[in-house]
Design a protein around this motif. Structure first.
Motif: not given
Length: 662
Positions: A248-261, A279-284
């Motif tokens: 859980v992120q304290d700040s609001v999630i604005e962008r995500i990226a997903l990479n399934a290797k 699987v790699m997940l990026g959250i901005a």
């Protein structure tokens, strides 16, 4: 004379009716019983007839039912008639019409409906006022060591009844109070009509549980809520099931990226390869980017925080180029690019002034700028200058008029997906120009050459797509689309006879600018197949229109199976046992995600239709086709539920109004 035999004269919308007191009052507790008993004040015309300001045609059908207990519904708008019955309180007829309306709708959707992912039952919340375990996650399947997460493995296409309905679908009484009227409106989160009556904490909960972003890669999708992300996987045997969940992120999630290797291995934060990190997940959030790696081939699923990175400015785009995570910001002269490289485990940022648009091709990241330059970064060469903190941003081309580049699309011909020598680029500018530049084998070493220019837009070009068969451009005038057919020879653009105009149409979308990144109309699709637009006309709607990008023809109309509004959407290309599927993934305000298989519908709509004329000649697919967006009647219905005064409408640039740099 008794009341039952008394004649009642009515003037309904200017049309006169005469009937008996008994006919109007045999159904108890209606508008008419209240009217004739004096509980409702009456207005009479010059002849003394009671005036009722309603539709006389629909009233005639209702009066005929009151006379005969029967009704003929041929060529009748059932929904409009039902609305009148509700107004007049004719419950017996309203119930019959509700059943007739239900026959045209199903909570299981139509033939294109593919799956339903219910909202999480145990909703994790940020640290302010929520109960979390050591991982910041309230799911029962979370563990406390290393942030490991075990999979719930919930099969979502055939979800159990408790997952799909408990606490989510309101009663029929609630629906009728909402004005929905039938059981298709099946989402508590969609009860926007009660917003003003709900406590503030419930509104906060509903906003937090709305699906904010939905992303897909291969057979994986990530569903982002305000403070956490849930990951699902698709298999032919199990359908969609939950595999992982982010902290859980304290700040609001604005962008995500997903990479399934697909290679079966990946790198951890320590730099070692961990078998099964697939699987790699990026959250901005703001300028910060967090990256996780998930090992999903073992139980429990293992989650590793690769790192937290700072771009220095707000992240506007987050994406993977191969296994590399890229964060971009186009804030004028402060534009930046940040790259995390999987093999070096190193994060680098660099100023890329006046960044305005981007596209990817193979290992290349192309960057369009407001100065008219097209630059690129080759991710395969990324480690060569790591010590100098140089991302090797190289200029590829400069617009001849130095017009700001606002849209870009790269097409690599089939035989050169890796080497990049045969490259074609289409780009659009702020002043409405669309240009195609090419670098064919005979021009290697000389850079791309200007091939063709189109000046058919008078507003800023916001989208451009170059595919095997078509060139598509979109401008800011309510998403006005122009398309051309591309002639190719041996896979490359042919200089003879060149491109030919195909179609012009609009993909109208009255969406606030802040919502557009997650409600991108497209075009979507692989470059070697027919591409499509997804049209969401008004912000708060359960209806989407799927249209061919080449000619605007409507492929199908998608409606939420539970009546909840669509909050975000995207197209995913998923592999199947028999053939690839093209799925429309929709996130909803209710917290659910719904999926639609568009594969067959697109194939059918894209097939050429041979129309034989009276003289015996045939018209092929280049024949004019009607616009496939909402009809005038559909548009009025959509707009009637939308407060246009509160909806930011995009204003197309005027030739007399100066254009400001981004």
């Amino acid at each position: 004379m008794s009341n039952y035999q008394e004649i009642v004269n009515l003037n309904v919308g200017g049309t006169r009716f005469a009937t008996s007191w008994h006919t109007l009052t045999w159904v108890p507790d209606t508008f008419f019983t209240a009217l004739l008993s004096g509980r409702i004040p009456t207005v009479r015309d010059e002849t003394g007839a009671i005036f009722i300001d309603r539709d006389p045609n629909l009233f005639g059908l209702i009066l005929n039912f009151l006379r005969t207990r029967d009704i003929d519904l041929n060529n009748v708008n059932i929904r409009a008639l039902r609305h009148e019955c509700d107004y007049f309180g004719i419950t017996p007829l309203s119930r019959r019409l509700a059943l007739c309306d239900e026959m045209n709708h199903s909570s299981c959707g139509d033939v294109l409906f593919y799956g339903y992912l219910p909202p999480p039952l145990n909703t994790p919340l940020p640290s302010n006022g929520s109960s979390r375990n050591g991982n910041g996650c309230s799911r029962k399947n979370s563990t406390a060591s290393n942030g490991d997460v075990s999979s719930n493995r919930t099969h979502s296409r055939n979800s159990s009844l408790d997952l799909r309905t408990v606490g989510r679908i309101p009663s029929q009484d609630q629906l009728s109070r909402c004005g929905r009227g039938h059981s298709r409106a099946a989402s508590l989160g969609n009860a926007d009509c009660h917003k003003g009556l709900r406590p503030p904490e419930l509104n906060t909960w509903a906003d937090s549980m709305k699906v904010q972003i939905i992303k897909a890669h291969h057979n994986w999708i990530a569903v982002a809520y305000t403070h956490f992300v849930t990951g699902y996987r698709l298999t032919d045997s199990c359908g969609w099931y939950v595999v992982f969940q982010s902290p859980v992120q304290d700040s609001v999630i604005e962008r995500i990226a997903l990479n399934a290797k697909t290679g079966g291995g990946g790198a951890t934060a320590s730099g070692t390869n961990a078998s099964g990190t697939d699987v790699m997940l990026g959250i901005a959030s703001g300028p910060l980017v967090r990256l996780w790696a998930f090992s999903t081939h073992s139980e429990p699923v293992r989650r590793t925080l690769v790192g937290t990175f700072n771009l220095g400015v707000r992240v506007e785009h987050l994406l993977f180029v191969g296994p590399q995570l890229v964060a971009l910001s186009g804030a004028g002269a402060r534009s930046k690019a940040g790259v995390w490289h999987t093999s070096t485990q190193h994060w680098q940022t660099q100023d890329v002034a006046h960044l305005s648009t981007h596209d990817t091709a193979g290992s290349f990241l192309l960057l369009g700028t407001a100065t008219g330059a097209i630059n690129y970064i080759d991710m395969q060469k990324f480690p060569l200058r790591m010590k100098d903190n140089d991302l090797l941003v190289t200029q590829l081309y400069k617009d001849p008029n130095q017009e700001p580049i606002t849209a870009i699309s790269v097409y690599l011909t089939p035989k050169t997906n890796l080497c990049g020598n045969w490259i074609e680029i289409a780009y659009g500018t702020r002043y409405g120009s669309v240009r195609v530049i090419v670098q064919h084998p005979e021009t290697v070493g000389h850079g791309p050459q200007l091939f063709q220019t189109f000046t058919v837009h008078q507003s800023t070009v916001t989208k451009v797509s170059l595919s095997e068969n078509y060139l598509i451009s979109v401008c800011s005038e309510y998403n006005h689309v122009r398309s051309w057919r591309v002639t190719r020879f041996r896979g490359m653009i042919s200089t003879q006879p060149g491109t030919t105009p195909k179609a012009a149409f609009k993909v109208l979308a009255l969406e606030a600018p802040t919502a557009q990144p997650h409600n991108d109309c497209g075009p979507y699709g692989e470059q070697d197949e027919e591409q499509i637009f997804i049209q969401k006309v008004v912000p708060d709607t359960d209806t989407l229109y799927v249209r061919l990008a080449s000619n605007g023809k409507r492929v199908c109309t998608i409606r939420s199976v539970d009546g909840s509004a669509v909050s975000c959407f995207m197209i995913a290309e998923c592999e199947g046992a028999l053939r690839p599927r093209r799925l429309l993934l929709c996130g909803h305000r209710s917290g659910a995600a719904q999926m639609w298989d568009l594969t067959g519908a697109i194939d059918k709509a894209a097939k050429p239709l041979a129309i034989v004329n009276g003289n015996g000649s045939a018209e092929g697919e280049d024949s004019p086709v009607p616009d496939g967006g909402p009809t005038a009647d559909e548009l009025v219905r959509l707009l009637s539920a939308c407060d246009l005064d509160a909806t930011p409408v995009p204003l197309p640039p005027s030739p007399n109004r100066p254009l400001q740099a981004p």
